[in-house]
Motif scaffolding. Structure first.
Motif, mmCIF file in Angstrom:
data_model
loop_
_atom_site.group_PDB
_atom_site.id
_atom_site.type_symbol
_atom_site.label_atom_id
_atom_site.label_comp_id
_atom_site.label_asym_id
_atom_site.label_seq_id
_atom_site.Cartn_x
_atom_site.Cartn_y
_atom_site.Cartn_z
ATOM 1 N N HIS A 298 0.818 -1.221 0.000
ATOM 2 C CA HIS A 298 0.000 0.000 0.000
ATOM 3 C C HIS A 298 0.855 1.276 0.000
ATOM 4 C CE1 HIS A 298 -3.695 -2.306 0.928
ATOM 5 N NE2 HIS A 298 -2.865 -3.077 1.616
ATOM 6 N N ILE A 299 2.134 1.145 0.338
ATOM 7 C CA ILE A 299 2.967 2.349 0.513
ATOM 8 C C ILE A 299 4.320 2.234 -0.185
ATOM 9 C CG2 ILE A 299 1.906 3.044 2.698
ATOM 10 C CD1 ILE A 299 4.253 1.633 4.120
ATOM 11 N N LEU A 300 4.448 1.283 -1.107
ATOM 12 C CA LEU A 300 5.740 1.008 -1.741
ATOM 13 C C LEU A 300 6.418 2.241 -2.335
ATOM 14 C CD1 LEU A 300 7.909 -0.981 -2.652
ATOM 15 C CD2 LEU A 300 6.446 -1.588 -4.595
ATOM 16 N N PRO A 301 5.696 3.178 -2.987
ATOM 17 C CA PRO A 301 6.392 4.340 -3.542
ATOM 18 C C PRO A 301 7.093 5.215 -2.494
ATOM 19 C CG PRO A 301 4.253 4.080 -4.581
ATOM 20 C CD PRO A 301 4.280 3.146 -3.416
ATOM 21 N N MET A 302 6.734 5.083 -1.233
ATOM 22 C CA MET A 302 7.448 5.815 -0.185
ATOM 23 C C MET A 302 8.867 5.276 -0.015
ATOM 24 S SD MET A 302 5.107 7.975 1.175
ATOM 25 C CE MET A 302 5.187 8.229 2.956
ATOM 26 N N TYR A 303 9.056 3.996 -0.349
ATOM 27 C CA TYR A 303 10.361 3.351 -0.263
ATOM 28 C C TYR A 303 11.101 3.341 -1.608
ATOM 29 C CZ TYR A 303 8.616 1.220 4.120
ATOM 30 O OH TYR A 303 8.117 0.989 5.382
ATOM 31 N N ALA A 304 10.321 3.344 -2.687
ATOM 32 C CA ALA A 304 10.888 3.268 -4.033
ATOM 33 C C ALA A 304 10.205 4.332 -4.883
ATOM 34 C CB ALA A 304 10.661 1.867 -4.611
ATOM 35 N N PRO A 305 10.664 5.600 -4.785
ATOM 36 C CA PRO A 305 9.890 6.733 -5.300
ATOM 37 C C PRO A 305 10.173 7.146 -6.737
ATOM 38 C CG PRO A 305 11.730 7.522 -3.998
ATOM 39 C CD PRO A 305 11.788 6.021 -3.955
ATOM 40 N N PRO A 351 13.990 0.268 0.896
ATOM 41 C CA PRO A 351 14.400 1.614 0.453
ATOM 42 C C PRO A 351 15.775 1.635 -0.209
ATOM 43 C CG PRO A 351 13.494 1.693 2.673
ATOM 44 C CD PRO A 351 13.671 0.254 2.342
ATOM 45 N N GLY A 352 15.869 2.432 -1.264
ATOM 46 C CA GLY A 352 17.151 2.687 -1.897
ATOM 47 C C GLY A 352 17.722 4.006 -1.417
ATOM 48 N N ALA A 353 18.910 4.325 -1.896
ATOM 49 C CA ALA A 353 19.556 5.582 -1.508
ATOM 50 C C ALA A 353 18.824 6.784 -2.077
ATOM 51 C CB ALA A 353 21.005 5.585 -1.979
ATOM 52 N N ASP A 354 17.923 6.556 -3.033
ATOM 53 C CA ASP A 354 17.180 7.657 -3.654
ATOM 54 C C ASP A 354 15.938 8.053 -2.869
ATOM 55 O OD1 ASP A 354 15.891 5.256 -4.187
ATOM 56 O OD2 ASP A 354 15.306 5.797 -6.221
ATOM 57 N N THR A 355 15.696 7.435 -1.723
ATOM 58 C CA THR A 355 14.496 7.754 -0.951
ATOM 59 C C THR A 355 14.591 9.133 -0.306
ATOM 60 O OG1 THR A 355 15.476 6.580 0.926
ATOM 61 C CG2 THR A 355 13.833 5.403 -0.348
ATOM 62 N N ASN A 356 13.412 9.694 -0.041
ATOM 63 C CA ASN A 356 13.293 10.845 0.834
ATOM 64 C C ASN A 356 13.233 10.284 2.260
ATOM 65 O OD1 ASN A 356 12.227 12.880 2.518
ATOM 66 N ND2 ASN A 356 11.064 13.794 0.847
ATOM 67 N N PRO A 357 14.238 10.513 3.102
ATOM 68 C CA PRO A 357 14.257 9.880 4.434
ATOM 69 C C PRO A 357 13.014 10.160 5.271
ATOM 70 C CG PRO A 357 16.410 10.777 3.932
ATOM 71 C CD PRO A 357 15.483 11.257 2.847
ATOM 72 N N TYR A 358 12.470 11.369 5.172
ATOM 73 C CA TYR A 358 11.279 11.693 5.957
ATOM 74 C C TYR A 358 10.094 10.814 5.535
ATOM 75 C CZ TYR A 358 13.909 15.880 7.237
ATOM 76 O OH TYR A 358 14.876 16.747 7.706
#
Length: 452
Positions: A298-305, A351-358
């Motif tokens: 339900h929230i995958l784009p938060m980890y892989a944006p 999460p990859g290094a491209d994530t927004n940490p917040y």
């Protein structure tokens, strides 16, 4: 420092300017340098900032599909408030005072698109339940002997890595570039981003840094600042650093794993640990993990944006592809570490290094709390062996579009993060998909230009 102490510090040291920044929806830091008078005058009321920073993408192209801001609103100023507890000095810029801001009050109420505001809201909810959230993020990134101009001149091709070959955990490679490596560790520490560990990863010119764990808000601040700080320190050495999830199809991608645990409010007891359990996991820990397993689709784009994020999430590339968990297993989406009570924690490896940490930390904490509040049972069996071959609980969506559509239509996502945020965020991800869909790539030119 409180407001009185900071005011005194500025006056006593005759400080003439300060720098502040906040993270946009992509985790890119946007900010200003302002005169100290403007800084002091705005401590209560905030500082006007054009809300286009939440109305355009990472290339400053304005969205045409969001309601929060746009040409239809006239792109007005919104008040950005500085968090005085984030005070630090930038050691590679003459120790200019630096602060982090966001677009909300102390409870996180404010602009729905503001990532740090979202994390404040979820953190407050966690603390209201009596928990202290302890988090940390680790990053991998590649380094090149290039400049921003040379990247453009070369069209991002035929780039020169900082070092050749595959050499993970190399003492030689860090010695070869000792001035850069020492600057990274020492200057980050002076910038209040203390590293728990630093080493080379496998790949040409790739490093990994794990940040010391702390309260989730400080952890997210450190993580967001590290990416820009590394880039700025690299510039000093004629180096360009990239936190792309996957810059080369033939090399491993760059992770941004999140480590987390919940403690009692006095921070004297790790609530994830139970020495009597076979896996040393408390019931709370199991519920938290069950929540993350359940909420992940339900929230995958938060980890892989990004479009690129999903090119890292492939089999056999040190990134997960299945919705799995295990103790000390790097092929699963969630890894439990339980060597000692003090270090028992959950590692979210999507999460990859491209994530927004917040956003990534918001997703992790909110979904874990969902498991606790709903007393979810950890019914997903622990993976034994190769997690890539265990799809019994489902696979991770293979691209940003499908993941975003799932999130946009998810009542779970709206419950976790708020309907206004989900609407804005998913629209920005669908925009990203549209931009990619209309582009003509090098792959297409090489494959079709002459032959078809």
């Amino acid at each position: 420092m409180n407001e009185h102490q900071i005011t005194a510090y500025i006056q006593e040291n005759n400080i003439q300017k300060i720098k502040f920044a906040f993270a946009d929806i992509d985790g890119v830091l946007r900010g200003k340098v302002i005169h100290t008078k403007k800084f002091l005058d705005g401590l209560q009321s905030g500082y006007g900032f054009c809300d286009v920073v939440f109305g355009w993408d990472s290339s400053d192209v304005c969205y045409d599909n969001v309601e929060l801001t746009g040409w239809h609103t006239g792109y007005p100023d919104k008040p950005c408030h500085i968090d005085l507890s984030t005070f630090r000095q930038v050691p590679w810029q003459d120790n200019i005072p630096f602060f982090i801001g966001d677009f909300s009050d102390a409870d996180g109420k404010g602009l729905a698109a503001c990532p740090r505001s979202l994390l404040k809201r979820i953190t407050k909810e966690c603390e209201a339940l009596g928990f202290h959230p302890e988090f940390a993020q680790e990053f991998e990134w590649f380094n090149f002997r290039e400049t921003p101009q040379s990247l453009q001149d070369k069209s991002f091709t035929n780039l020169e890595p900082l070092t050749p070959g595959m050499f993970g955990y190399s003492i030689l490679r860090t010695s070869e570039n000792s001035e850069f490596c020492e600057d990274l560790v020492d200057l980050l520490a002076k910038f209040n981003i203390p590293l728990e560990g630093f080493h080379t990863e496998t790949g040409p010119g790739v490093y990994e840094a794990a940040i010391l764990h702390t309260h989730i808000m400080e952890a997210a601040d450190r993580a967001a600042l590290l990416k820009t700080a590394v880039k700025e320190i690299a510039y000093k050495h004629g180096i360009v650093a990239t936190f792309m999830a996957k810059w080369n199809e033939n090399l491993p991608g760059c992770g941004g794993h999140i480590h987390q645990s919940l403690w009692n409010k006095h921070q004297t007891k790790n609530l994830f640990y139970d020495g009597k359990d076979a896996n040393k996991m408390s019931e709370l820990h199991k519920q938290y993990l069950a929540g993350q397993l359940y909420c992940l689709p339900h929230i995958l784009p938060m980890y892989a944006p990004t479009i690129n994020s999903y090119k890292r999430l492939i089999e056999g590339a040190w990134a997960p592809t299945t919705i799995t968990w295990a103790v000390e297993n790097r092929t699963t989406a969630f890894r439990v570490l339980n060597s000692t009570e003090g270090y028992t924690r959950l590692e979210t490896r999507i999460p990859g290094a491209d994530t927004n940490p917040y956003l990534a930390m918001s997703a992790a904490l909110a979904s874990g709390l969902y498991g606790i509040k709903n007393k979810l049972s950890l019914d997903v069996p622990q993976t034994v062996g190769n997690g890539y071959q265990n799809a019994a609980n489902g696979k991770i969506q293979p691209n940003l579009y499908e993941a975003t559509v799932d999130m946009k239509n998810s009542d779970i996502a709206k419950e976790l993060l708020g309907a206004d945020f989900v609407e804005h965020f998913t629209q920005t991800r669908l925009w990203e998909c549209r931009q990619f869909a209309k582009s003509v790539t090098d792959w297409e030119l090489k494959r079709y230009f002459e032959i078809i």
